[in-house]
Motif scaffolding. Structure first.
Motif, short mmCIF file in Angstrom:
data_model
loop_
_atom_site.label_atom_id
_atom_site.label_comp_id
_atom_site.label_asym_id
_atom_site.label_seq_id
_atom_site.Cartn_x
_atom_site.Cartn_y
_atom_site.Cartn_z
N GLY A 1 0.82 -1.20 0.00
CA GLY A 1 0.00 0.00 0.00
C GLY A 1 0.85 1.24 0.00
N GLY A 2 0.27 2.29 -0.44
CA GLY A 2 0.92 3.59 -0.41
C GLY A 2 -0.11 4.63 -0.06
N ALA A 3 0.30 5.61 0.70
CA ALA A 3 -0.63 6.67 1.10
C ALA A 3 0.17 7.86 1.58
CB ALA A 3 -1.56 6.19 2.21
N ALA A 4 -0.48 8.99 1.60
CA ALA A 4 0.10 10.21 2.13
C ALA A 4 -1.02 11.03 2.76
CB ALA A 4 0.76 11.02 1.02
N ALA A 5 -0.66 11.81 3.73
CA ALA A 5 -1.61 12.73 4.35
C ALA A 5 -1.14 14.14 4.03
CB ALA A 5 -1.68 12.52 5.85
N LEU A 6 -1.98 14.92 3.41
CA LEU A 6 -1.63 16.29 3.08
C LEU A 6 -2.02 17.20 4.23
CD1 LEU A 6 -2.84 16.34 -0.63
CD2 LEU A 6 -0.53 15.96 0.23
N ILE A 7 -1.08 18.00 4.64
CA ILE A 7 -1.30 18.92 5.75
C ILE A 7 -1.06 20.32 5.22
CG2 ILE A 7 -0.51 19.60 8.04
CD1 ILE A 7 0.52 16.67 8.33
N GLU A 8 -1.97 21.23 5.55
CA GLU A 8 -1.80 22.60 5.10
C GLU A 8 -1.92 23.55 6.28
OE1 GLU A 8 -5.13 24.07 2.66
OE2 GLU A 8 -6.12 22.21 3.14
N PRO A 9 -1.30 24.71 6.17
CA PRO A 9 -1.38 25.67 7.29
C PRO A 9 -2.79 26.22 7.46
CG PRO A 9 -0.21 26.63 5.42
CD PRO A 9 -0.51 25.21 5.07
N THR A 10 -3.07 26.62 8.68
CA THR A 10 -4.36 27.23 8.97
C THR A 10 -4.18 28.31 10.02
OG1 THR A 10 -6.62 26.83 9.71
CG2 THR A 10 -4.92 25.51 10.74
N THR A 11 -5.03 29.28 9.98
CA THR A 11 -5.05 30.31 11.03
C THR A 11 -6.23 30.07 11.97
OG1 THR A 11 -6.33 31.77 9.58
CG2 THR A 11 -3.91 32.03 9.57
N GLU A 12 -6.99 29.01 11.69
CA GLU A 12 -8.16 28.68 12.50
C GLU A 12 -7.72 28.19 13.88
OE1 GLU A 12 -12.36 26.27 12.00
OE2 GLU A 12 -10.88 26.24 10.39
N GLU A 13 -8.24 28.82 14.91
CA GLU A 13 -7.90 28.47 16.29
C GLU A 13 -8.36 27.05 16.62
OE1 GLU A 13 -6.11 29.13 19.85
OE2 GLU A 13 -6.20 30.62 18.24
N GLY A 14 -7.49 26.28 17.27
CA GLY A 14 -7.86 24.95 17.74
C GLY A 14 -7.89 23.87 16.67
N ILE A 15 -7.27 24.12 15.52
CA ILE A 15 -7.26 23.16 14.42
C ILE A 15 -5.81 22.96 13.98
CG2 ILE A 15 -7.97 22.75 12.02
CD1 ILE A 15 -10.28 22.56 14.02
N GLY A 16 -5.46 21.73 13.64
CA GLY A 16 -4.13 21.45 13.11
C GLY A 16 -3.24 20.72 14.09
N ILE A 17 -1.96 20.66 13.75
CA ILE A 17 -0.98 19.98 14.59
C ILE A 17 -0.73 20.81 15.83
CG2 ILE A 17 1.41 19.20 14.77
CD1 ILE A 17 1.27 18.51 11.78
N VAL A 18 -0.87 20.17 16.98
CA VAL A 18 -0.67 20.83 18.26
C VAL A 18 0.71 20.49 18.82
CG1 VAL A 18 -1.53 21.09 20.63
CG2 VAL A 18 -3.14 20.77 18.73
N ASP A 19 1.12 19.24 18.70
CA ASP A 19 2.39 18.81 19.26
C ASP A 19 2.89 17.58 18.52
OD1 ASP A 19 4.60 18.75 20.93
OD2 ASP A 19 3.48 18.22 22.74
#
Length: 174
Positions: free
Chosen positions: A8-26
């Motif tokens: 299998g192959g896969a990727a997760a696309l992550i993009e920047p956000t300015t939305e509070e409380g969303i995205g990578i925290v740690d």
């Protein structure tokens, strides 16, 4: 080892956000070359480039000592998850979804037990996909995406050759 790994192959696309409380925290990532002897491919890299001789010696296959890898995967993935939870003042009850590397169901169950995250909030697809190595976490996210809600707290964790392991705490964005 070929029966242990799916294709299998896969990727997760992550993009920047300015939305509070969303995205990578740690995020915590570790590596320790101590695992080289337990999980590696003998040839095909810079230390032992591919040659007619290395192919004849069948050195282009993954070598694994299952018992040692199992012990390190359980302890290292559990510890890095505990470290992320502690750093963010969370408990297992605060996590909506644990997304573990799908190497082995026994490893997943041991990590679940040690993190105290309820089993029904653990993404598991190894039963029907197998261990797809580095693709396993993004494949779980893809398979479970219809169950995710914006703001869900996810804890992703994985373990791999060498040894390398880590965890990411994020809040789902859609």
């Amino acid at each position: 080892t070929c029966p242990l790994f799916g294709d299998g192959g896969a990727a997760a696309l992550i993009e920047p956000t300015t939305e509070e409380g969303i995205g990578i925290v740690d995020c915590l990532i570790h590596t320790d070359g101590i695992g080289y002897q337990h999980l590696h491919m003998k040839s095909g890299g810079s230390v032992s480039p591919a040659s007619h001789e290395t192919v004849e010696r069948r050195e282009h296959y993954i070598y694994q000592e299952g018992s040692a890898v199992f012990k390190h995967a359980v302890s290292d993935m559990s510890q890095v998850c505990a470290d992320i939870l502690e750093r963010n003042n969370l408990t297992g009850a605060d996590i909506d979804w644990l997304v573990p590397h799908q190497a082995n169901l026994r490893i997943i169950e041991a990590v679940v037990k040690r993190t105290a995250i309820p089993h029904e909030r653990v993404m598991i697809n190894i039963e029907h996909i197998g261990n797809t190595s580095a693709a396993s976490v993004p494949l779980c996210l893809w398979e479970y995406q219809d169950r995710l809600k914006k703001g869900d707290k996810l804890l992703l964790t994985a373990f791999g050759a060498g040894f390398i392991w880590g965890a990411v705490y994020l809040q789902w964005g859609y």
